[in-house]
Write an enzyme that holds these catalytic residues in place. Structure first.
Site, PDB file in Angstrom:
ATOM      1  CB  ILE A  35      -0.930   0.004   1.234  1.00 51.88           C
ATOM      2  CG1 ILE A  35      -1.725  -1.313   1.316  1.00 51.88           C
ATOM      3  CG2 ILE A  35      -1.877   1.196   1.184  1.00 51.88           C
ATOM      4  CD1 ILE A  35      -2.600  -1.620   0.124  1.00 51.88           C
ATOM      5  CG  ASP A 128      -6.104  10.402  18.315  1.00 50.53           C
ATOM      6  OD1 ASP A 128      -6.834   9.548  17.766  1.00 50.53           O
ATOM      7  OD2 ASP A 128      -6.308  10.854  19.449  1.00 50.53           O
ATOM      8  CD  GLU A 162     -12.032   7.529  19.236  1.00 52.60           C
ATOM      9  OE1 GLU A 162     -11.396   6.635  19.811  1.00 52.60           O
ATOM     10  OE2 GLU A 162     -11.710   8.740  19.332  1.00 52.60           O
ATOM     11  CG  ASP A 191      -7.800   5.187  17.296  1.00 48.08           C
ATOM     12  OD1 ASP A 191      -7.157   6.214  16.999  1.00 48.08           O
ATOM     13  OD2 ASP A 191      -8.743   5.175  18.098  1.00 48.08           O
ATOM     14  CG  HIS A 280      -6.291  13.841  22.760  1.00 49.04           C
ATOM     15  ND1 HIS A 280      -7.177  13.366  23.696  1.00 49.04           N
ATOM     16  CD2 HIS A 280      -6.491  13.087  21.643  1.00 49.04           C
ATOM     17  CE1 HIS A 280      -7.882  12.369  23.172  1.00 49.04           C
ATOM     18  NE2 HIS A 280      -7.474  12.180  21.930  1.00 49.04           N
ATOM     19  CG  ASP A 299       2.931  -2.235   3.199  1.00 44.08           C
ATOM     20  OD1 ASP A 299       2.172  -1.612   2.423  1.00 44.08           O
ATOM     21  OD2 ASP A 299       4.178  -2.199   3.105  1.00 44.08           O
TER      22      ASP A 299
END
Length: 473
Positions: A35, A128, A162, A191, A280, A299
């Protein structure tokens, strides 16, 4: 990633023996696509631009989030996915899930991959979780361009809200009818996969997903990347799927937790520093990334999607489906099949997959061609149409690089013949394997499904076909 995982929790995982050491004998022999990390990074740059143009973030209820969802949906629409922008309400305003389905494969067996698309209000959220979203997006686009025909239905989810408590994935799951939930065979979540001081963690919090967990471990081991299993304590979007008893798996490169000296020795980077010191925060930008981690992780996503797309969750027509072929297992001999005499046989020299009869093409060891086929009418109202069959290939050819003998899978539509696939002596496999192809392009037509073999002047190759089906819902 919504909540922090304590250093103590990490310690528990390590104390419990979650350290995975590469095995010298481990191997992964299934497809592992490359990828593009360049394309994935370009998606992350786009998320950064969206944040820059919308107050510095992509937070639920703000214009940056809606712009992110619209951009992802447009990319998937252009690639041929069937997409939905699923709207729902939150305390911060309206949010959206982007749901994309590749419209091929058995809709009764769904393999789903997802990530959350929103950021916190403090910053653009590029690690994130722009990183997971960009990786899932690029994997979906690469699959669409690959020419692959999945056995199972592939679905991709990009979750809103989320950071407000996993609201988007919960909304999606809670609004699925029970029958649709039951069709989901696996949900994989990604994530934070490009943390600047990365680790390589694999979710280990759902026994139902241990098979996929172990496949992720084996993949990384095959690439000489050590991993640690980790209980992420329901802190990301797989939790809604896990609560239904569905298999889940995923990866994570670390958040605000501190990398230990042992982990730095194993993975590189800096000990006694957070995996992502910008977690964050406003500094979670497109410069807050480790591209090596991103490359390895995407990948791994591709590896899992490619292989679970073809996983056998049960053969035969799907529930409520019907096989349009007559005598599909050849047990009535050559009845309903036309072509070369003797191809349909109950000879004990080659085993059938089921019963006694099969179609045995070639195996002569001399220059020859053979074929068998059947005409089939695909209803104009069909919403799906799938050709499937099982094939066994054995050969006396010893080469590993030269094609001498072939069988072609073809569809004859009037005067036009289309070859769906070609198998050769290089594809030898003395156990039966199932192949599937999408025939929806032929709805409303009567076509002939045909197998055409060809052999050169010496050294036999036998192509044995059994249990064919043209299935419509």
């Amino acid at each position: 990633m919504r909540r922090s995982l304590s250093a103590a929790a990490l310690g528990v995982a390590l104390a419990a023996g979650a350290l995975v050491v590469p095995s010298a004998t481990a191997s992964v022999t299934v497809d592992s696509p490359d990828i593009s990390v360049t394309n994935t990074k370009a998606h992350l740059d786009q998320f950064q631009t969206i944040a820059n143009n919308n107050g510095g973030n992509r937070y639920t209820g703000r214009t940056g989030y809606k712009a992110s969802a619209d951009w992802v949906k447009a990319k998937l629409d252009a690639a041929g996915f069937t997409t939905t922008l699923q709207q729902f309400s939150t305390s911060a305003g309206t949010s959206y899930n982007v749901i994309a389905e590749w419209p091929f494969g058995d809709a009764n067996h769904v393999v789903m991959t997802g990530s959350h698309l929103d950021s916190v209000s403090a910053g653009p959220g590029i690690n994130d979780n722009g990183s997971g979203s960009a990786g899932v997006l690029e994997t979906a686009l690469t699959y669409a361009a690959s020419g692959q025909t999945p056995k199972n239905r592939l679905r991709f989810g990009f979750w809103g809200a989320e950071e407000l408590g996993l609201l988007g994935s919960k909304y999606y799951v809670n609004n699925l009818p029970a029958a649709e939930r039951d069709k989901i065979e696996l949900y994989m979540n990604f994530d934070m996969i490009a943390s600047p001081n990365p680790g390589y963690f694999i979710y280990d919090d759902n026994a139902a997903g241990n098979g996929a967990r172990d496949d992720l471990k084996a993949y990384f081991t095959s690439k000489n990347v050590q991993t640690e299993y980790i209980d992420v304590q329901g802190r990301s979007d797989h939790a809604a799927f896990r609560s239904l008893g569905l298999p889940t798996a995923g990866t994570f490169s670390g958040a605000e937790e501190i990398k230990s000296s042992a982990q730095a020795t194993k993975w590189g980077g800096s000990a006694n520093v957070a995996f992502d010191k910008c977690y964050h925060r406003a500094c979670d930008t497109n410069t807050n990334l480790d591209l090596t981690s991103l490359d390895r992780q995407i990948d791994a996503i591709g590896h899992m999607v490619w292989n679970y797309a073809q996983k056998d969750y049960g053969s035969g027509p799907p529930p409520g489906g019907s096989n349009l072929l007559a005598n599909p297992g050849f047990e009535s001999g050559a009845v309903n099949w036309t072509g070369t005499s003797g191809v349909v046989t109950n000879s004990t020299s080659k085993p059938a997959r089921t019963g006694s009869w099969k179609a045995w093409l070639q195996g002569n060891g001399n220059t020859s061609t053979e074929n068998t086929g059947q005409s089939v009418a695909i209803p104009a109202a069909a919403t799906a149409a799938t050709l499937s069959f099982w094939i066994r290939i054995d050969t006396a050819e010893t080469t590993t690089s030269t094609v001498y003998d072939t069988v072609k899978v073809q569809v004859v539509d009037g005067g036009t013949t289309t070859t769906l696939a070609t198998y050769s002596n290089l594809n030898k496999n003395t156990t039966y394997t199932e192949k599937t192809f999408n025939l929806l392009a032929y709805k409303g037509k009567t076509v002939t499904v045909k197998f055409l073999g060809a052999e050169d002047s010496s050294l036999q190759t036998s192509f044995v076909v059994d249990d064919a089906a043209v299935t419509v819902p």
